[in-house]
Design an enzyme around this catalytic site. Sequence first.
Site, PDB file in Angstrom:
ATOM      1  CG  ASP A  69      -1.954   1.030   1.245  1.00 55.04           C
ATOM      2  OD1 ASP A  69      -3.074   0.740   0.800  1.00 55.04           O
ATOM      3  OD2 ASP A  69      -1.657   2.174   1.661  1.00 55.04           O
ATOM      4  CB  ILE A  70       0.979   4.248  -2.195  1.00 51.56           C
ATOM      5  CG1 ILE A  70       1.236   3.352  -3.418  1.00 51.56           C
ATOM      6  CG2 ILE A  70       1.830   5.518  -2.284  1.00 51.56           C
ATOM      7  CD1 ILE A  70       0.776   3.940  -4.739  1.00 51.56           C
ATOM      8  CD  GLU A 112      -4.286   3.580  -1.153  1.00 54.26           C
ATOM      9  OE1 GLU A 112      -5.239   2.751  -1.236  1.00 54.26           O
ATOM     10  OE2 GLU A 112      -3.650   3.791  -0.107  1.00 54.26           O
TER      11      GLU A 112
HETATM   12  N1  LIG Z   1      -5.114   9.337  -7.900  1.00 52.49           N
HETATM   13  C1  LIG Z   1      -5.811   8.299  -7.502  1.00 52.49           C
HETATM   14  N2  LIG Z   1      -6.200   8.199  -6.197  1.00 52.49           N
HETATM   15  C2  LIG Z   1      -6.864   7.120  -5.801  1.00 52.49           C
HETATM   16  C3  LIG Z   1      -7.217   6.086  -6.710  1.00 52.49           C
HETATM   17  N3  LIG Z   1      -7.896   5.135  -6.004  1.00 52.49           N
HETATM   18  C4  LIG Z   1      -7.961   5.544  -4.730  1.00 52.49           C
HETATM   19  N4  LIG Z   1      -7.350   6.744  -4.580  1.00 52.49           N
HETATM   20  C5  LIG Z   1      -7.189   7.557  -3.386  1.00 52.49           C
HETATM   21  O1  LIG Z   1      -6.290   6.919  -2.492  1.00 52.49           O
HETATM   22  C6  LIG Z   1      -6.484   7.485  -1.195  1.00 52.49           C
HETATM   23  C7  LIG Z   1      -6.294   6.399  -0.159  1.00 52.49           C
HETATM   24  O2  LIG Z   1      -6.225   7.020   1.044  1.00 52.49           O
HETATM   25  P1  LIG Z   1      -6.337   6.286   2.455  1.00 52.49           P
HETATM   26  O3  LIG Z   1      -6.865   4.898   2.280  1.00 52.49           O
HETATM   27  O4  LIG Z   1      -7.070   7.184   3.389  1.00 52.49           O
HETATM   28  O5  LIG Z   1      -4.883   6.092   2.982  1.00 52.49           O
HETATM   29  P2  LIG Z   1      -3.536   6.859   2.763  1.00 52.49           P
HETATM   30  O6  LIG Z   1      -3.727   8.305   2.618  1.00 52.49           O
HETATM   31  O7  LIG Z   1      -2.826   6.164   1.625  1.00 52.49           O
HETATM   32  O8  LIG Z   1      -2.772   6.579   4.090  1.00 52.49           O
HETATM   33  P3  LIG Z   1      -2.101   5.258   4.650  1.00 52.49           P
HETATM   34  O9  LIG Z   1      -2.537   4.099   3.801  1.00 52.49           O
HETATM   35  O10 LIG Z   1      -2.613   5.153   6.027  1.00 52.49           O
HETATM   36  O11 LIG Z   1      -0.651   5.465   4.577  1.00 52.49           O
HETATM   37  C8  LIG Z   1      -7.871   8.109  -1.212  1.00 52.49           C
HETATM   38  O12 LIG Z   1      -7.746   9.501  -1.151  1.00 52.49           O
HETATM   39  C9  LIG Z   1      -8.452   7.714  -2.575  1.00 52.49           C
HETATM   40  O13 LIG Z   1      -9.263   8.717  -3.138  1.00 52.49           O
HETATM   41  C10 LIG Z   1      -6.826   6.250  -8.072  1.00 52.49           C
HETATM   42  O14 LIG Z   1      -7.084   5.398  -8.937  1.00 52.49           O
HETATM   43  N5  LIG Z   1      -6.125   7.347  -8.413  1.00 52.49           N
END
Ligand SMILES: Nc1nc2c(ncn2[C@@H]2O[C@H](COP(=O)(O)OP(=O)(O)OP(=O)(O)O)[C@@H](O)[C@H]2O)c(=O)[nH]1
Length: 554
Positions: A431-432, A474
Amino acid sequence: MVESERSKLEQKLELLKQSYQHNLQEELTSLCHVLKKAQRREESPEADVVSSAVSVDDKAHDETSLDAIYRRIHKVSGSAGTFGFEHVSQLARALEVTLLNALKEGKSSLDASLVTLLQSQLTLMQRSLVPEAQPLPQCTIEQSDIRSVAKIWLIEEDALLGKRILEQLANFSYEVTLFSSVPAIANTDSEPPDVLIVDAAAGSAYLSPLQSLSCPLFFISEQDDFDARMRAAQLNAYGYFLKPLNIPQLVNRLEQLLQERHAPPARILIVDDDYQLAAYYQLVLEAAGMEVQVLDKPRYVIEQLTTYRPELLLMDVHMPDYNGPDIAAMIRQYDAWSSLPIVFLSAELDLNKQVDALSHGADEFLTKPISAAQLVASVRARVSRSRTLSALLNKDCLTGLLKHASIKSAAIDELHRAARQHYPVTVAMIDIDHFKAVNDTHGHAAGDVVIASLATLLRQRLRQTDMIGRYGGEEFLVVLPHCTSEDGRKRLENIREYFSRLRFNQGAQEFGCTLSAGMVCSIDMTEGEQDRLLVRADEALYRAKRGGRNQVCQ
Ligand SMILES: Nc1nc2c(ncn2[C@@H]2O[C@H](COP(=O)(O)OP(=O)(O)OP(=O)(O)O)[C@@H](O)[C@H]2O)c(=O)[nH]1
């Protein structure tokens, strides 16, 4: 394919041909004997009083009957050409048509004129028993376990734009060289690239010489009209991208192309009761870089499909106990095999029967004899189309990776296979970190670039046999067969480290990202716990996040 392997295949093919020639010689001699018998009966039917006393069943097996002779000639016409005995095959085919017409007219035995015709043609066939040279088709697919870095040449007159594209492509681990014009390429003496990207503004007059580089060509252009796209098509362009460039889309296409080149070998299952023909097809397809298994007992086809999981089934139509169309219809009853390409290979001349075979669920009907080149081209085209379709269905469009459902079911299948065959599988959730902040600060498009670059990195750093999927926005799931936890950890650490070094650009701003991963190896789980592997990987990912991110936990 290395030269020694190829010459081994050629030797095997030669042996197979010699053995076929010997059998064909015997078959033609045996047919001549049968004809003599038929001739004696024809000349003195009174000497054949015994035949009037034989049972219906015996008559059906009468080797001098028109039907029995027709079947044997039909077999020769289908197989002789395949082994390079073109002339024999043509003679047999002409005879086959005559015999089939006689059967359709209701005849059941040979008359004097048919016996004479058969005798003269069989003599000609015996004299024509000289095979023509049939080279094995070249293997055009390169295979390697881990892909090397792809080299790209970019021709862009606008220096600023060129630099921007170069930087963004470099983020995806491509080795990009920038040229300001087409003639500038003439001054380089390095090896041609894997891909050439050209700004169409360079002028089409300049472009023709680029084709001599014989590498795939991509166009970038401001023009979206018919003429501009047609010019690109005439130059065999592999892709056409409009400005402003959508880099993930371009990278997706580049990856598709590179994956095709490094695609794993096509897996083919041949079902044919004629072992010589099946062995021949197997050799020809293997020489073209494919993986082939042969099944001579159609009864076990479902078991074989389940264990071997072929991408295409090549099947004979007429087999002693079951016929091909019925087997195809039965295979289609299973959801798992409803879209498996099925190709019939048969000497069947009757168009109605060919159509009937296709209506039973087959995709194509190839008529024997078929040349090695035709067979390879046909099978390759079918497998490639089927791979494209399945990619469209199962792959995520931003990353080109397996979608959630597909990677999950691939993971479960792999875990079951590993449990049966007792080898370790490592599974990891990746996970990013703080990805929401990436979107919020740099915009959704920049976020997409980050997701696509991690996908590319995973593909580049893992093996062809590993499975990678986009599990969520992500979040990624990777399945590493034959991989211990120690080995898995090393690979994931390498990916984590590499990802943290990538730089992304958004306008004048540069930024980087990190990832967290949770992994678990099947051999570290207890017997009944294996179904919980994905849950355990997810729990490990949670620990990595809680522990400060940018780390791999198990
Ligand atoms: N640009 C982009 N964003 C995405 C996509 N799919 C999901 N996201 C975003 O990914 C983010 C995931 O955030 P969170 O699950 O809250 O977690 P995080 O900010 O990565 O934090 P941690 O996982 O706790 O490190 C959300 O803001 C989604 O809108 C995509 O295909 N493209």
